[in-house]
Design a protein around this motif. Structure first.
Motif, mmCIF file in Angstrom:
data_model
loop_
_atom_site.group_PDB
_atom_site.id
_atom_site.type_symbol
_atom_site.label_atom_id
_atom_site.label_comp_id
_atom_site.label_asym_id
_atom_site.label_seq_id
_atom_site.Cartn_x
_atom_site.Cartn_y
_atom_site.Cartn_z
ATOM 1 N N GLY A 58 0.719 -1.274 -0.452
ATOM 2 C CA GLY A 58 0.448 -0.203 0.091
ATOM 3 C C GLY A 58 0.924 0.676 -0.453
ATOM 4 O O GLY A 58 2.157 1.286 -0.965
ATOM 5 N N GLU A 59 0.677 1.976 0.686
ATOM 6 C CA GLU A 59 1.756 3.323 1.142
ATOM 7 C C GLU A 59 1.999 2.996 2.574
ATOM 8 O O GLU A 59 1.249 3.826 3.123
ATOM 9 C CB GLU A 59 0.759 4.299 1.038
ATOM 10 C CG GLU A 59 1.468 5.872 0.376
ATOM 11 C CD GLU A 59 2.974 5.091 -0.593
ATOM 12 O OE1 GLU A 59 1.938 4.909 -1.691
ATOM 13 O OE2 GLU A 59 3.120 5.713 -0.569
ATOM 14 N N CYS A 89 6.106 -5.528 0.377
ATOM 15 C CA CYS A 89 6.480 -3.974 -0.218
ATOM 16 C C CYS A 89 6.326 -2.838 0.821
ATOM 17 O O CYS A 89 7.273 -2.126 2.290
ATOM 18 C CB CYS A 89 5.409 -3.740 -1.122
ATOM 19 S SG CYS A 89 5.393 -2.383 -2.997
ATOM 20 N N ALA A 90 5.264 -1.990 1.029
ATOM 21 C CA ALA A 90 5.043 -1.142 2.023
ATOM 22 C C ALA A 90 5.644 -2.068 3.572
ATOM 23 O O ALA A 90 6.157 -0.926 4.164
ATOM 24 C CB ALA A 90 3.778 -0.227 2.199
ATOM 25 N N ILE A 93 9.140 -1.988 4.024
ATOM 26 C CA ILE A 93 9.891 -0.530 4.439
ATOM 27 C C ILE A 93 9.390 -0.238 5.562
ATOM 28 O O ILE A 93 10.214 0.036 6.317
ATOM 29 C CB ILE A 93 9.347 0.366 2.954
ATOM 30 C CG1 ILE A 93 9.077 -0.019 1.901
ATOM 31 C CG2 ILE A 93 9.109 2.045 3.681
ATOM 32 C CD1 ILE A 93 8.337 1.335 0.934
ATOM 33 N N ARG A 121 13.012 3.273 -1.839
ATOM 34 C CA ARG A 121 11.869 2.831 -2.132
ATOM 35 C C ARG A 121 11.396 2.987 -3.011
ATOM 36 O O ARG A 121 12.360 3.797 -4.088
ATOM 37 C CB ARG A 121 11.311 3.884 -0.936
ATOM 38 C CG ARG A 121 10.703 3.744 0.247
ATOM 39 C CD ARG A 121 9.682 4.910 0.936
ATOM 40 N NE ARG A 121 8.814 4.730 0.698
ATOM 41 C CZ ARG A 121 7.895 6.251 0.520
ATOM 42 N NH1 ARG A 121 8.137 7.590 0.645
ATOM 43 N NH2 ARG A 121 6.893 5.833 -0.174
ATOM 44 N N ASN A 122 9.985 2.963 -3.974
ATOM 45 C CA ASN A 122 10.179 2.868 -5.553
ATOM 46 C C ASN A 122 10.821 2.834 -6.221
ATOM 47 O O ASN A 122 11.639 3.242 -7.129
ATOM 48 C CB ASN A 122 8.982 4.421 -5.222
ATOM 49 C CG ASN A 122 8.654 4.892 -4.743
ATOM 50 O OD1 ASN A 122 7.077 4.068 -4.906
ATOM 51 N ND2 ASN A 122 8.211 5.800 -3.836
ATOM 52 N N ILE A 152 5.647 -3.362 -7.723
ATOM 53 C CA ILE A 152 4.374 -2.219 -8.167
ATOM 54 C C ILE A 152 4.634 -1.576 -6.888
ATOM 55 O O ILE A 152 4.820 -1.766 -5.986
ATOM 56 C CB ILE A 152 2.999 -3.128 -7.903
ATOM 57 C CG1 ILE A 152 2.626 -3.910 -8.329
ATOM 58 C CG2 ILE A 152 1.936 -1.368 -8.083
ATOM 59 C CD1 ILE A 152 0.877 -4.474 -7.860
ATOM 60 N N ARG A 153 5.581 -0.277 -8.477
ATOM 61 C CA ARG A 153 5.923 0.273 -7.128
ATOM 62 C C ARG A 153 6.978 -0.123 -6.089
ATOM 63 O O ARG A 153 7.268 0.333 -4.715
ATOM 64 C CB ARG A 153 5.071 1.361 -6.710
ATOM 65 C CG ARG A 153 4.734 2.833 -7.983
ATOM 66 C CD ARG A 153 4.167 3.428 -7.243
ATOM 67 N NE ARG A 153 2.887 3.336 -6.201
ATOM 68 C CZ ARG A 153 2.465 3.597 -5.095
ATOM 69 N NH1 ARG A 153 3.906 4.593 -4.600
ATOM 70 N NH2 ARG A 153 1.576 3.265 -4.504
ATOM 71 N N HIS A 198 4.877 -8.391 -4.122
ATOM 72 C CA HIS A 198 3.121 -8.734 -3.371
ATOM 73 C C HIS A 198 2.471 -10.333 -3.765
ATOM 74 O O HIS A 198 1.636 -10.291 -4.520
ATOM 75 C CB HIS A 198 1.947 -7.622 -4.250
ATOM 76 C CG HIS A 198 2.128 -6.102 -4.008
ATOM 77 N ND1 HIS A 198 1.420 -5.643 -2.904
ATOM 78 C CD2 HIS A 198 3.124 -5.549 -3.921
ATOM 79 C CE1 HIS A 198 1.877 -4.893 -3.080
ATOM 80 N NE2 HIS A 198 3.406 -4.622 -3.397
#
Ligand SMILES: NC(=O)CC[C@H](N)C(=O)O
Length: 224
Positions: A58-59, A89-90, A93, A121-122, A152-153, A198
């Motif tokens: 997500g973010e 992913c997020a 992080i 990141r990204n 994804i990113r 993911h």
């Protein structure tokens, strides 16, 4: 879908549901016989009722902000440091010790810091640069069948800060744009697993099985 014989007690798995791709994780976790139930976790009360936790994609900045504003951050951090946790992913992080670059918040991003790694990141660019990469994952069932890593990113792990504690679980098998073959995309440190991709966006539940078995073994050792 992978099926396994029961060796340990079933576990109740929580998925952090503040933002991002949490429902997909819940669906895949509920396909595993090792899981009694997979549930959404949004606060200190709910996290106290699960054996293991997944932090979804997500973010990462938004998730940290929501957890902090709602007063959930201390209980979340306490859980991550003491119970089996997997970040994708997020989530990866948030679990890292240090973020070196990428995104807007750079050095001052709030992190849970369970993994002794530094993260970029990204790393692969924007949403448009999303891609799928076949991966060999350490400890995966039927490992000869590559795991479909959906990026994804996505972040990459640009440095392992404690090579004695952190184990590399997956690396890119070839170059992807500017990101070279060999780049680390999944790690484990004790009770914590982290992946840049993911697995919840695939129909392959082998990464979920890997985490759940890791959690069961870790819990069984603590109970001894
Ligand atoms: N798909 C994802 O989880 C992307 C992570 C996002 N780029 C972040 O920095 O949090």
């Amino acid at each position: 879908m992978a099926q396994e014989q029961q060796e340990h007690k079933q576990i109740r798995v929580g998925v952090l549901a503040l933002q991002g791709a949490f429902s997909e994780h819940i669906i895949l976790l509920n396909t595993l016989p090792q899981v009694s139930e997979a549930v959404a976790v949004r606060n200190a009360k709910e996290i106290a009722e699960v054996d293991a936790l997944v932090i979804p994609g997500g973010e990462s900045t938004t998730m940290a902000l929501i957890a902090e504003r709602s007063g959930f951050w201390p209980a979340l951090q306490e859980f991550v440091h003491t119970r089996p946790t997997w970040g994708t992913c997020a989530g990866l992080i948030l679990l890292s010790e240090k973020v070196t670059s990428g995104g807007t918040l750079k050095g001052d991003q709030k992190l849970l810091q369970g993994l002794s790694i530094s993260i970029k990141r990204n790393a692969f660019g924007t949403q448009k640069e999303s891609f799928e990469a076949g991966l060999h994952v350490e400890g995966l069932e039927a490992a000869e069948r590559l795991f479909p890593g959906v990026f994804i990113r996505a972040p990459v792990i640009d440095e392992i800060l404690d090579t004695e504690k952190v184990q590399v679980v997956a690396q890119l098998e070839r170059d992807y744009g500017m990101t070279p073959k060999g780049t680390i995309v999944a790690v484990r440190q004790g009770h914590i697993l982290g992946s840049a991709f993911h697995p919840e966006l695939t129909r392959d539940n082998r990464m979920h099985l890997l985490f759940v078995k890791m959690a069961q073994e870790w819990i069984a050792k603590q109970d001894k």
